[in-house]
Motif scaffolding. Structure first.
Motif, mmCIF file in Angstrom:
data_model
loop_
_atom_site.group_PDB
_atom_site.id
_atom_site.type_symbol
_atom_site.label_atom_id
_atom_site.label_comp_id
_atom_site.label_asym_id
_atom_site.label_seq_id
_atom_site.Cartn_x
_atom_site.Cartn_y
_atom_site.Cartn_z
ATOM 1 N N GLY A 28 -2.784 9.019 5.607
ATOM 2 C CA GLY A 28 -1.891 10.142 5.305
ATOM 3 C C GLY A 28 -1.634 10.261 3.815
ATOM 4 N N ILE A 29 -1.472 9.123 3.130
ATOM 5 C CA ILE A 29 -1.286 9.136 1.679
ATOM 6 C C ILE A 29 -2.523 9.712 1.001
ATOM 7 N N ALA A 30 -3.699 9.297 1.461
ATOM 8 C CA ALA A 30 -4.947 9.799 0.881
ATOM 9 C C ALA A 30 -5.074 11.307 1.066
ATOM 10 N N LEU A 31 -4.726 11.794 2.249
ATOM 11 C CA LEU A 31 -4.821 13.227 2.500
ATOM 12 C C LEU A 31 -3.818 13.991 1.631
ATOM 13 N N GLY B 181 -2.903 2.705 -8.981
ATOM 14 C CA GLY B 181 -3.254 1.621 -8.066
ATOM 15 C C GLY B 181 -3.082 2.030 -6.620
ATOM 16 N N PHE B 182 -1.941 2.660 -6.327
ATOM 17 C CA PHE B 182 -1.698 3.130 -4.961
ATOM 18 C C PHE B 182 -2.723 4.185 -4.551
ATOM 19 N N ALA B 183 -3.123 5.032 -5.505
ATOM 20 C CA ALA B 183 -4.105 6.069 -5.188
ATOM 21 C C ALA B 183 -5.449 5.454 -4.814
ATOM 22 N N SER C 187 14.367 2.281 -17.254
ATOM 23 C CA SER C 187 15.731 2.500 -17.748
ATOM 24 C C SER C 187 16.577 1.241 -17.641
ATOM 25 N N LYS C 188 16.132 0.278 -16.833
ATOM 26 C CA LYS C 188 16.821 -1.009 -16.677
ATOM 27 C C LYS C 188 16.125 -2.116 -17.473
ATOM 28 N N ASN C 189 15.181 -1.717 -18.331
ATOM 29 C CA ASN C 189 14.376 -2.666 -19.110
ATOM 30 C C ASN C 189 13.567 -3.589 -18.205
ATOM 31 N N VAL C 190 13.048 -3.033 -17.125
ATOM 32 C CA VAL C 190 12.177 -3.751 -16.193
ATOM 33 C C VAL C 190 10.861 -2.995 -16.108
ATOM 34 N N SER C 191 9.750 -3.703 -16.189
ATOM 35 C CA SER C 191 8.432 -3.079 -16.089
ATOM 36 C C SER C 191 7.965 -3.075 -14.637
ATOM 37 N N PHE C 192 7.173 -2.074 -14.284
ATOM 38 C CA PHE C 192 6.710 -1.933 -12.897
ATOM 39 C C PHE C 192 5.211 -1.691 -12.871
ATOM 40 N N LEU C 193 4.528 -2.427 -12.009
ATOM 41 C CA LEU C 193 3.106 -2.215 -11.752
ATOM 42 C C LEU C 193 2.906 -1.966 -10.268
ATOM 43 N N ASP C 194 2.199 -0.882 -9.920
ATOM 44 C CA ASP C 194 1.777 -0.726 -8.525
ATOM 45 C C ASP C 194 0.429 -1.428 -8.415
ATOM 46 N N ALA C 195 0.402 -2.474 -7.604
ATOM 47 C CA ALA C 195 -0.755 -3.374 -7.568
ATOM 48 C C ALA C 195 -1.135 -3.725 -6.136
ATOM 49 N N SER D 9 0.876 -1.176 0.000
ATOM 50 C CA SER D 9 0.000 0.000 0.000
ATOM 51 C C SER D 9 0.911 1.223 0.000
ATOM 52 N N GLY D 10 1.242 1.682 -1.198
ATOM 53 C CA GLY D 10 2.333 2.633 -1.334
ATOM 54 C C GLY D 10 1.925 4.037 -1.728
ATOM 55 N N VAL D 11 2.949 4.811 -2.065
ATOM 56 C CA VAL D 11 2.795 6.229 -2.387
ATOM 57 C C VAL D 11 2.790 6.404 -3.907
ATOM 58 N N PRO D 12 1.762 7.024 -4.472
ATOM 59 C CA PRO D 12 1.679 7.163 -5.934
ATOM 60 C C PRO D 12 2.898 7.830 -6.572
ATOM 61 N N ASP D 13 3.410 8.903 -5.966
ATOM 62 C CA ASP D 13 4.569 9.584 -6.545
ATOM 63 C C ASP D 13 5.784 8.668 -6.601
#
Length: 289
Positions: free
Chosen positions: A237-240, A161-163, A105-113, A90-94
């Protein structure tokens, strides 16, 4: 053959990773506590590995308390080129957007899930995934997430996703505060709380808190620790922050966030989120049971 790794074997991750060997031939697990990874390997036929070895998987799941902890790991290992990193924190969107750019840049894909459904959902592989990132990457990673969840939605670009998870948990906090106040008021007037709960759950005032949390955690005074109050305080806090970033006015969110922060600050560090009602009980001298 696709190799899948799972990084972080906490209350959620331990149960989530247990399903992967049913779908993939090679499942690697890593945890800061090595003994816990070895225990998982013995119990579920996974392989306890080093962090460097986990980073060489084709699909890498992570589930840690904060985005900052995930970020530390991402920057300390060489990740396999072409891999997909699926972060269920449960992370921070930024931070998700920054991580996605760095990994690209490292040829790795990222999903916030991030996921919802608590430990019972992790145990039954019925979690809800709210996923941010590239739509094509989402399609490639979907089978891996389907091994762990029931409802899996692509909700937007990196950080989305994080949002969604932050707002979801903010609503949980709002409902918890409102239920605590409402049922305290009912008990002060001599109302039978269990009978009142049945009425409300068949009426328009019901919520996830009234349908599950009150009877299963609060009225029976069990407060099982499956989702820490400290983490709920983080998520509110993230939501706020999202509200402030959009320059919006959200007084209910702001007040609820303050209340959850106060409850967390006055509770034991390992308290379940439902224990936030104890703050109300200390104020009113009324116990919700």
């Amino acid at each position: 053959m696709t190799t899948v790794a799972f990084i972080g074997l906490g209350a959620m991750g331990y149960r989530m990773a247990a399903h992967l060997p049913q779908h993939f031939d090679s499942v690697l697990v890593w945890n800061r506590n090595v003994d816990k990874a070895k225990q998982h390997a013995a119990e579920f036929n996974t392989q306890a590995v080093t962090l460097a070895e986990a980073a060489q998987a084709d699909i890498i799941f992570s589930c840690l308390p904060t985005s900052h902890q995930v970020d530390e790991i991402i920057h300390q290992v060489d990740i396999k080129s072409g891999a997909i990193w699926i972060d269920c924190t449960s992370g921070v969107p930024d931070i998700a957007r920054t991580q996605a750019t760095y990994l690209k840049s490292k040829n790795v894909s990222f999903l916030d899930a991030p996921v919802s459904g608590q430990t019972i959902g992790a145990e039954n592989a019925t979690l809800t995934f709210m996923v941010g990132g590239d739509a094509e990457v989402f399609d490639k990673a979907l089978p891996a997430m389907q091994a762990l969840g029931k409802l899996i939605k692509h909700v937007g670009g990196s950080g989305a996703g994080f949002a969604v998870k932050a707002v979801n948990n903010m609503l949980l906090a709002v409902h918890l505060c409102a239920a605590a106040e409402g049922f305290t008021t009912l008990k002060a007037h001599g109302v039978n709380l269990n009978e009142a709960l049945d009425c409300i759950n068949a009426s328009s005032g019901k919520s996830g808190v009234t349908e599950n949390v009150l009877s299963q955690r609060i009225f029976n005074r069990s407060f099982p620790n499956t989702f820490a109050l400290l983490l709920l305080a983080k998520d509110t806090g993230i939501a706020l922050d999202l509200v402030r970033d959009a320059k919006l006015s959200a007084p209910v969110i702001a007040l609820s966030q303050s209340l959850i922060q106060a409850a967390s600050a006055t509770s034991d560090a390992d308290s379940d989120f439902s224990a936030a009602v104890k703050m109300y009980e200390s104020w009113s001298k009324i116990t919700l049971e």
